[in-house]
Design a protein around this motif. Structure first.
Motif, PDB file in Angstrom:
ATOM      1  N   ALA A 112      -4.988 102.660  38.161  1.00 35.42           N
ATOM      2  CA  ALA A 112      -5.136 103.740  39.147  1.00 35.42           C
ATOM      3  C   ALA A 112      -4.648 103.269  40.514  1.00 35.42           C
ATOM      4  O   ALA A 112      -3.976 104.019  41.246  1.00 35.42           O
ATOM      5  N   ARG A 113      -4.939 102.030  40.860  1.00 29.39           N
ATOM      6  CA  ARG A 113      -4.487 101.490  42.150  1.00 29.39           C
ATOM      7  C   ARG A 113      -2.968 101.347  42.170  1.00 29.39           C
ATOM      8  O   ARG A 113      -2.319 101.659  43.168  1.00 29.39           O
ATOM      9  N   ALA A 115      -0.864 103.157  40.506  1.00 30.51           N
ATOM     10  CA  ALA A 115      -0.300 104.512  40.571  1.00 30.51           C
ATOM     11  C   ALA A 115      -0.328 105.064  41.999  1.00 30.51           C
ATOM     12  O   ALA A 115       0.568 105.796  42.408  1.00 30.51           O
ATOM     13  N   ARG A 116      -1.360 104.700  42.763  1.00 31.74           N
ATOM     14  CA  ARG A 116      -1.449 105.141  44.153  1.00 31.74           C
ATOM     15  C   ARG A 116      -0.380 104.467  44.969  1.00 31.74           C
ATOM     16  O   ARG A 116       0.194 104.944  45.855  1.00 31.74           O
TER      17      ARG A 116
END
Length: 116
Positions: A112-113, A115-116
């Motif tokens: 998720a990090r 992807a950010r």
């Protein structure tokens, strides 16, 4: 001559298109005074006047007309270079192999990090 940063040609093109320091300031998110200072810096760098007044409008001098096309090309090349990097970053494939316990616990927040 020292090469100017891209803010100067960008503001110069905005002034050339708008024919006004105030209008180009709105387009570039700068005050009229900041645009005026940048154009003064650019004139100092190139060593020739770039504008002459015609009422409230700014007319391009012959030196400005000579500078306009290369300034637009500089901005286009810069935009293309940034877009190339952005597109390249999006085009990559990431494959990760991990044990089950890592992929269920540790990996989701890491991905998720990323992807950010």
């Amino acid at each position: 001559m020292k090469n100017p940063d891209l803010e100067l040609p960008g503001t110069f093109v905005a002034v050339a298109d708008a024919r006004s320091f105030a209008s180009s300031g709105v387009r570039t998110g700068r005050s009229q005074a900041a645009v005026s200072q940048q154009m003064h810096r650019l004139e100092t760098l190139v060593g020739v006047p770039l504008f002459r007044k015609n009422g409230r409008n700014k007319l391009l001098t012959p030196g400005a007309l000579q500078l306009l096309s290369p300034a637009r090309e500089l901005l286009r090349i810069s935009d293309d270079a940034v877009q190339s990097v952005v597109n390249g970053a999006k085009a990559g494939v990431l494959r990760i192999g991990s044990p089950q316990n890592v992929s269920n616990t540790f990996l989701p927040p890491v991905l998720a990090r990323i992807a950010r």
